[in-house]
Design a protein around this motif. Structure first.
Motif, PDB file in Angstrom:
ATOM      1  N   VAL A 231       0.829  -1.210   0.000  1.00 21.77           N
ATOM      2  CA  VAL A 231       0.000   0.000   0.000  1.00 21.77           C
ATOM      3  C   VAL A 231       0.863   1.261   0.000  1.00 21.77           C
ATOM      4  O   VAL A 231       2.039   1.224   0.351  1.00 21.77           O
ATOM      5  CB  VAL A 231      -0.966   0.035   1.218  1.00 21.77           C
ATOM      6  CG1 VAL A 231      -1.961  -1.103   1.138  1.00 21.77           C
ATOM      7  CG2 VAL A 231      -0.193   0.024   2.524  1.00 21.77           C
ATOM      8  N   GLN A 232       0.214   2.365  -0.403  1.00 22.97           N
ATOM      9  CA  GLN A 232       0.941   3.641  -0.443  1.00 22.97           C
ATOM     10  C   GLN A 232       0.731   4.399   0.860  1.00 22.97           C
ATOM     11  O   GLN A 232      -0.296   4.222   1.526  1.00 22.97           O
ATOM     12  CB  GLN A 232       0.391   4.481  -1.591  1.00 22.97           C
ATOM     13  CG  GLN A 232       0.880   3.978  -2.920  1.00 22.97           C
ATOM     14  CD  GLN A 232       0.418   4.886  -4.056  1.00 22.97           C
ATOM     15  OE1 GLN A 232      -0.198   5.931  -3.817  1.00 22.97           O
ATOM     16  NE2 GLN A 232       0.738   4.473  -5.257  1.00 22.97           N
ATOM     17  N   ASP A 233       1.734   5.247   1.187  1.00 24.06           N
ATOM     18  CA  ASP A 233       1.609   6.059   2.399  1.00 24.06           C
ATOM     19  C   ASP A 233       0.385   6.956   2.275  1.00 24.06           C
ATOM     20  O   ASP A 233      -0.010   7.330   1.170  1.00 24.06           O
ATOM     21  CB  ASP A 233       2.850   6.951   2.562  1.00 24.06           C
ATOM     22  CG  ASP A 233       4.101   6.106   2.768  1.00 24.06           C
ATOM     23  OD1 ASP A 233       3.954   4.852   2.816  1.00 24.06           O
ATOM     24  OD2 ASP A 233       5.209   6.667   2.838  1.00 24.06           O
ATOM     25  N   HIS A 234      -0.220   7.271   3.391  1.00 27.81           N
ATOM     26  CA  HIS A 234      -1.374   8.188   3.508  1.00 27.81           C
ATOM     27  C   HIS A 234      -2.692   7.652   2.973  1.00 27.81           C
ATOM     28  O   HIS A 234      -3.736   8.023   3.440  1.00 27.81           O
ATOM     29  CB  HIS A 234      -1.085   9.564   2.855  1.00 27.81           C
ATOM     30  CG  HIS A 234       0.181  10.159   3.369  1.00 27.81           C
ATOM     31  ND1 HIS A 234       0.339  10.519   4.691  1.00 27.81           N
ATOM     32  CD2 HIS A 234       1.373  10.423   2.759  1.00 27.81           C
ATOM     33  CE1 HIS A 234       1.563  10.993   4.876  1.00 27.81           C
ATOM     34  NE2 HIS A 234       2.228  10.928   3.710  1.00 27.81           N
ATOM     35  N   GLN A 235      -2.658   6.806   1.953  1.00 26.41           N
ATOM     36  CA  GLN A 235      -3.965   6.337   1.460  1.00 26.41           C
ATOM     37  C   GLN A 235      -4.120   4.823   1.566  1.00 26.41           C
ATOM     38  O   GLN A 235      -5.106   4.257   1.147  1.00 26.41           O
ATOM     39  CB  GLN A 235      -4.209   6.789   0.035  1.00 26.41           C
ATOM     40  CG  GLN A 235      -2.942   6.806  -0.804  1.00 26.41           C
ATOM     41  CD  GLN A 235      -3.201   7.365  -2.162  1.00 26.41           C
ATOM     42  OE1 GLN A 235      -3.914   6.760  -2.915  1.00 26.41           O
ATOM     43  NE2 GLN A 235      -2.626   8.531  -2.469  1.00 26.41           N
ATOM     44  N   GLY A 236      -3.129   4.190   2.155  1.00 28.60           N
ATOM     45  CA  GLY A 236      -3.207   2.725   2.294  1.00 28.60           C
ATOM     46  C   GLY A 236      -4.255   2.296   3.300  1.00 28.60           C
ATOM     47  O   GLY A 236      -4.447   2.931   4.332  1.00 28.60           O
TER      48      GLY A 236
ATOM     49  N   GLY B 294      -3.535  -2.112  -2.075  1.00 25.83           N
ATOM     50  CA  GLY B 294      -2.210  -1.787  -2.598  1.00 25.83           C
ATOM     51  C   GLY B 294      -2.066  -2.012  -4.085  1.00 25.83           C
ATOM     52  O   GLY B 294      -3.049  -2.000  -4.831  1.00 25.83           O
ATOM     53  N   CYS B 295      -0.811  -2.273  -4.509  1.00 27.47           N
ATOM     54  CA  CYS B 295      -0.508  -2.333  -5.942  1.00 27.47           C
ATOM     55  C   CYS B 295      -1.127  -3.523  -6.656  1.00 27.47           C
ATOM     56  O   CYS B 295      -1.282  -3.537  -7.870  1.00 27.47           O
ATOM     57  CB  CYS B 295       1.005  -2.350  -6.135  1.00 27.47           C
ATOM     58  SG  CYS B 295       1.782  -3.717  -5.249  1.00 27.47           S
ATOM     59  N   GLY B 296      -1.504  -4.557  -5.903  1.00 29.00           N
ATOM     60  CA  GLY B 296      -2.094  -5.749  -6.529  1.00 29.00           C
ATOM     61  C   GLY B 296      -1.079  -6.501  -7.374  1.00 29.00           C
ATOM     62  O   GLY B 296       0.090  -6.119  -7.449  1.00 29.00           O
ATOM     63  N   MET B 297      -1.530  -7.577  -8.011  1.00 28.06           N
ATOM     64  CA  MET B 297      -0.602  -8.397  -8.806  1.00 28.06           C
ATOM     65  C   MET B 297      -1.234  -8.770 -10.133  1.00 28.06           C
ATOM     66  O   MET B 297      -2.445  -8.951 -10.210  1.00 28.06           O
ATOM     67  CB  MET B 297      -0.283  -9.698  -8.063  1.00 28.06           C
ATOM     68  CG  MET B 297       0.542  -9.507  -6.830  1.00 28.06           C
ATOM     69  SD  MET B 297       0.653 -11.046  -5.911  1.00 28.06           S
ATOM     70  CE  MET B 297      -0.614 -10.819  -4.717  1.00 28.06           C
ATOM     71  N   ASP B 298      -0.398  -8.896 -11.158  1.00 26.07           N
ATOM     72  CA  ASP B 298      -0.920  -9.414 -12.422  1.00 26.07           C
ATOM     73  C   ASP B 298      -0.904 -10.951 -12.353  1.00 26.07           C
ATOM     74  O   ASP B 298      -0.367 -11.536 -11.406  1.00 26.07           O
ATOM     75  CB  ASP B 298      -0.124  -8.880 -13.617  1.00 26.07           C
ATOM     76  CG  ASP B 298       1.358  -9.187 -13.502  1.00 26.07           C
ATOM     77  OD1 ASP B 298       1.684 -10.145 -12.772  1.00 26.07           O
ATOM     78  OD2 ASP B 298       2.177  -8.479 -14.120  1.00 26.07           O
ATOM     79  N   ASN B 299      -1.511 -11.577 -13.374  1.00 27.30           N
ATOM     80  CA  ASN B 299      -1.660 -13.041 -13.342  1.00 27.30           C
ATOM     81  C   ASN B 299      -0.328 -13.762 -13.296  1.00 27.30           C
ATOM     82  O   ASN B 299      -0.182 -14.781 -12.640  1.00 27.30           O
ATOM     83  CB  ASN B 299      -2.462 -13.527 -14.555  1.00 27.30           C
ATOM     84  CG  ASN B 299      -3.927 -13.211 -14.369  1.00 27.30           C
ATOM     85  OD1 ASN B 299      -4.361 -12.975 -13.238  1.00 27.30           O
ATOM     86  ND2 ASN B 299      -4.669 -13.165 -15.457  1.00 27.30           N
ATOM     87  N   GLU B 300       0.658 -13.200 -14.003  1.00 26.17           N
ATOM     88  CA  GLU B 300       1.960 -13.844 -14.073  1.00 26.17           C
ATOM     89  C   GLU B 300       2.576 -13.883 -12.669  1.00 26.17           C
ATOM     90  O   GLU B 300       3.077 -14.919 -12.229  1.00 26.17           O
ATOM     91  CB  GLU B 300       2.838 -13.050 -15.065  1.00 26.17           C
ATOM     92  CG  GLU B 300       4.164 -13.685 -15.437  1.00 26.17           C
ATOM     93  CD  GLU B 300       4.036 -15.120 -15.908  1.00 26.17           C
ATOM     94  OE1 GLU B 300       2.998 -15.475 -16.526  1.00 26.17           O
ATOM     95  OE2 GLU B 300       4.962 -15.918 -15.641  1.00 26.17           O
ATOM     96  N   THR B 301       2.513 -12.763 -11.931  1.00 27.24           N
ATOM     97  CA  THR B 301       3.067 -12.703 -10.572  1.00 27.24           C
ATOM     98  C   THR B 301       2.306 -13.683  -9.678  1.00 27.24           C
ATOM     99  O   THR B 301       2.911 -14.449  -8.922  1.00 27.24           O
ATOM    100  CB  THR B 301       2.946 -11.271 -10.005  1.00 27.24           C
ATOM    101  OG1 THR B 301       3.513 -10.381 -10.947  1.00 27.24           O
ATOM    102  CG2 THR B 301       3.639 -11.127  -8.674  1.00 27.24           C
ATOM    103  N   LEU B 302       0.955 -13.653  -9.817  1.00 27.12           N
ATOM    104  CA  LEU B 302       0.109 -14.518  -8.983  1.00 27.12           C
ATOM    105  C   LEU B 302       0.504 -15.987  -9.106  1.00 27.12           C
ATOM    106  O   LEU B 302       0.449 -16.741  -8.151  1.00 27.12           O
ATOM    107  CB  LEU B 302      -1.352 -14.373  -9.411  1.00 27.12           C
ATOM    108  CG  LEU B 302      -2.203 -13.406  -8.604  1.00 27.12           C
ATOM    109  CD1 LEU B 302      -3.592 -13.322  -9.171  1.00 27.12           C
ATOM    110  CD2 LEU B 302      -2.251 -13.823  -7.136  1.00 27.12           C
TER     111      LEU B 302
ATOM    112  N   ASN C 168      -3.331  -2.937  -9.418  1.00 26.07           N
ATOM    113  CA  ASN C 168      -3.693  -1.549  -9.066  1.00 26.07           C
ATOM    114  C   ASN C 168      -4.996  -1.422  -8.276  1.00 26.07           C
ATOM    115  O   ASN C 168      -5.515  -0.321  -8.112  1.00 26.07           O
ATOM    116  CB  ASN C 168      -3.791  -0.662 -10.318  1.00 26.07           C
ATOM    117  CG  ASN C 168      -2.469  -0.583 -11.026  1.00 26.07           C
ATOM    118  OD1 ASN C 168      -1.417  -0.642 -10.384  1.00 26.07           O
ATOM    119  ND2 ASN C 168      -2.512  -0.493 -12.341  1.00 26.07           N
ATOM    120  N   VAL C 169      -5.557  -2.510  -7.833  1.00 24.28           N
ATOM    121  CA  VAL C 169      -6.798  -2.451  -7.044  1.00 24.28           C
ATOM    122  C   VAL C 169      -6.561  -2.958  -5.632  1.00 24.28           C
ATOM    123  O   VAL C 169      -6.924  -2.324  -4.645  1.00 24.28           O
ATOM    124  CB  VAL C 169      -7.942  -3.253  -7.712  1.00 24.28           C
ATOM    125  CG1 VAL C 169      -9.191  -3.252  -6.819  1.00 24.28           C
ATOM    126  CG2 VAL C 169      -8.267  -2.688  -9.083  1.00 24.28           C
ATOM    127  N   GLY C 170      -5.893  -4.098  -5.516  1.00 22.98           N
ATOM    128  CA  GLY C 170      -5.619  -4.619  -4.182  1.00 22.98           C
ATOM    129  C   GLY C 170      -5.536  -6.137  -4.152  1.00 22.98           C
ATOM    130  O   GLY C 170      -5.705  -6.800  -5.171  1.00 22.98           O
TER     131      GLY C 170
END
Ligand code: ADP
Length: 589
Positions: free
Chosen positions: A493-498, A520-528, A569-571
């Protein structure tokens, strides 16, 4: 032996069958990869096959039944038609025969002298008129062909018949029944004449006119439907009784006379007015008449058309029903197959993953163990060096030396931490089961991270189920799991808005759940696909890639399960399932 032609034909046959087989194979081949396309094709193939297997026999049955019903109903209708015609023919013949016999009787029972007497002939005429219908007049024709006596509505006494064809015919054949003709009063009638052959050589003729109203009565008594027609013809095709379709008495019938037959015969034809008709006809054997019975084909086969319509409706409804059932059934079957494939694939992937973990784990454990000994020596020696330096007198750059020794000790500590984690990953750590409250374990771990969250202004929201049962598990290892997941969430997550949300709940008597959700930044399928693999990290430089693989190993060892859902980019949400009772390891190699 097989001739060359036969061999050639056999080869051609083989080629054709090969072609058909390869065509079917092509149609029914499925893509090898487990893709949407494969299931669409599978469903299509199953549906086509099922439809063919059900629709083809049904259609064949319908065609056979169609022909059978059609011929049965047609022959029934035709038989009825024939029976009716036969009856009518007999009635006509009987009528004419009776009238002929009556006239014959008069000619034979009375002498020419008696018949020549006015009063006598009148008496006879009135008697027969009372007993037999249809007689219009009665006359006596003397051997010279002159009508010498006559009783009836016309003035025919003294008329010379010697030149007429009817007189000639009666003289030759002895009896005569004329065609229908219009007399002086313009109503249709026919003549019956009988010659009396006297032994004295004097021959005379008794002649009577018959009104053909009775013919109409006979036709009416056939009980024909309004759309049928029945009428008599003479053998020249001239209509003798009124016809509904083809004209009045003495008109020429537009239908050509069919070949002679004395049995009622039915033919199908199109009449000159373009009607499709069934024509039943029969020639009279004793008189020169032909009886026609006409009915439009569509009317005669009305019941067949009704049945055919019903059959078609039932057939179409069955087809629609079959198609619907096949559609639903194939959908259900393909869904089941797809689920089974997915389960198999997941099981296979898990097995593969576990095998990978196991072998890397063994290697890591070996390396960690080997490194631990030199690390212990370095640590010990560095500690000794630190003590010596502290006790020694001041010398140039003493502080610098001390700093360097401290950084050696710090790095050794860090290396020890890593080897410790490696050993944990390799499951060298013993599991100590105890009764614990998951909510408390989570609170304790949160205690480590609260400071960082506060500094970075990241909000942590807790939603703990208060009536969560206590579980049998390993506190230390669970702490490690929660720490790993929460640290990852914080890192994402990002500071202040996490925002991080931690929930606990019970899904059934045997299982409690913990979910850690971040925006937070979430993950794409490859990372998952790779996150549970050891040493996989996207945190270049500062990540070890061991956190999640260790987490995975611990959860499995404790008899639980871990699931992840993430969108770039969603979480991300990690959900952990923990057994209430002491768990046994599931699905690990
Ligand atoms: P490390 O944190 O040392 O990289 P982990 O095994 O804990 O190793 O994590 C592996 C990878 O999984 C991380 O590098 C990161 O890319 C991804 N990851 C784990 N948790 C999260 C999360 N909450 N949000 C986004 N990515 C995550």
């Amino acid at each position: 032996m097989q001739g060359p032609d036969k061999g050639e034909a056999g080869k051609k046959g083989m080629r054709l069958t090969d072609k058909i087989v390869s065509l079917i194979q092509k149609l029914y081949s499925l893509p090898d990869q487990v893709s949407e396309d494969r299931y669409v094709k599978l469903r299509r193939n199953m549906a086509v096959l099922m439809f063919l297997v059900t629709a083809v026999p049904l259609s064949v049955m319908l065609i056979i039944n169609h022909h059978q019903y059609q011929s049965a109903l047609r022959s029934e209708a035709v038989t009825q038609f024939r029976v009716l015609e036969n009856k009518a023919k007999h009635s006509f013949e009987l009528f004419l025969q009776e009238r002929l016999s009556t006239v014959k009787y008069i000619a034979n029972a009375y002498s020419i002298e008696q018949l020549a007497q006015d009063g006598e002939l009148k008496n006879i005429f009135y008697t027969i008129q009372q007993n037999f219908s249809g007689f219009v007049d009665l006359g006596l024709i003397n051997p010279d062909g002159i009508q010498v006596n006559y009783v009836g509505p016309y003035d025919l006494e003294g008329k010379d018949y010697s030149g007429t064809s009817s007189y000639q015919e009666v003289r030759i054949k002895g009896t005569y029944i004329s065609d229908v003709f219009l007399g002086y009063r313009r109503f249709p009638h026919l003549i019956v004449a009988v010659e009396r052959r006297d032994p004295s050589g004097k021959n005379w003729v008794v002649r009577a006119s018959i009104d053909i109203d009775t013919f109409n009565d006979i036709i009416a008594s056939m009980g024909l439907e309004a759309d049928s027609d029945a009428f008599l013809l003479n053998r020249q095709g001239i209509i003798q009784t009124p016809s509904k379709f083809y004209g009045q008495v003495l008109d020429e019938c537009p239908i050509e006379l069919p070949p002679k037959t004395f049995q009622p015969t039915v033919i199908e034809m199109t009449d000159p007015e373009g009607r499709d008709i069934f024509l039943s006809y029969v020639y009279f054997s004793k008189q020169e008449f032909v009886l026609f019975l006409v009915k439009e084909r569509s009317l005669l086969l009305r019941s067949w058309y009704a049945l055919k319509g019903q059959m078609l409706v039932v057939f179409s409804l069955s087809m629609v029903l079959i198609a619907f059932i096949i559609f639903r059934l194939t959908g259900l079957m393909v869904r089941r197959i797809k689920q089974a494939d997915e389960r198999r694939e997941a099981a296979y992937r898990e097995l593969e993953h576990n095998q990978k973990l196991s072998s890397i784990g063994q290697m890591a454990a070996g390396v960690a163990h080997e490194i631990n000994n030199p690390l212990a020596i370095i640590n010990e020696k560095a500690g000794l060096m630190q003590d010596l330096l502290k006790g020694a007198e001041d010398f140039a750059r003493k502080d610098k030396f001390l700093g360097l020794v401290q950084s050696i000790i710090k790095s050794v500590d860090r290396a020890r931490g890593i080897t410790y984690r490696l050993l944990g990953f390799a499951r060298r750590l013993e599991t100590h089961y105890e009764v614990l409250e998951v909510n408390n374990v989570l609170r304790e771990v949160l205690g480590f991270l609260e400071k960082e969250a506060e500094e970075r202004n990241v909000s942590i929201h807790l939603e703990f189920s208060e009536d969560l049962p206590k579980i049998h598990s390993d506190q230390g290892q669970l702490e490690q799991v929660f720490l790993n997941l929460m640290s990852n969430a914080l890192a994402a997550v990002q500071d202040h808005q996490g925002q991080i949300q931690i929930r606990t709940w019970q899904i059934n008597e045997q299982t409690v759940c913990v979910s850690i959700d971040d925006n937070g930044c979430g993950m794409d399928n490859e990372t998952l696909r790779h996150i549970f693999e050891p040493f996989f990290t996207t945190k270049k430089g500062y990540g070890t890639g061991l956190g999640l693989s260790i987490t995975y190993g611990i959860i499995k060892k404790l008899g639980g399960d871990i699931k992840v859902a993430s969108e770039k980019n969603v979480g991300t949400t990690f959900t952990i399932y923990l057994p209430v009772k002491e768990g046994t390891e599931k699905g690990t190699a």
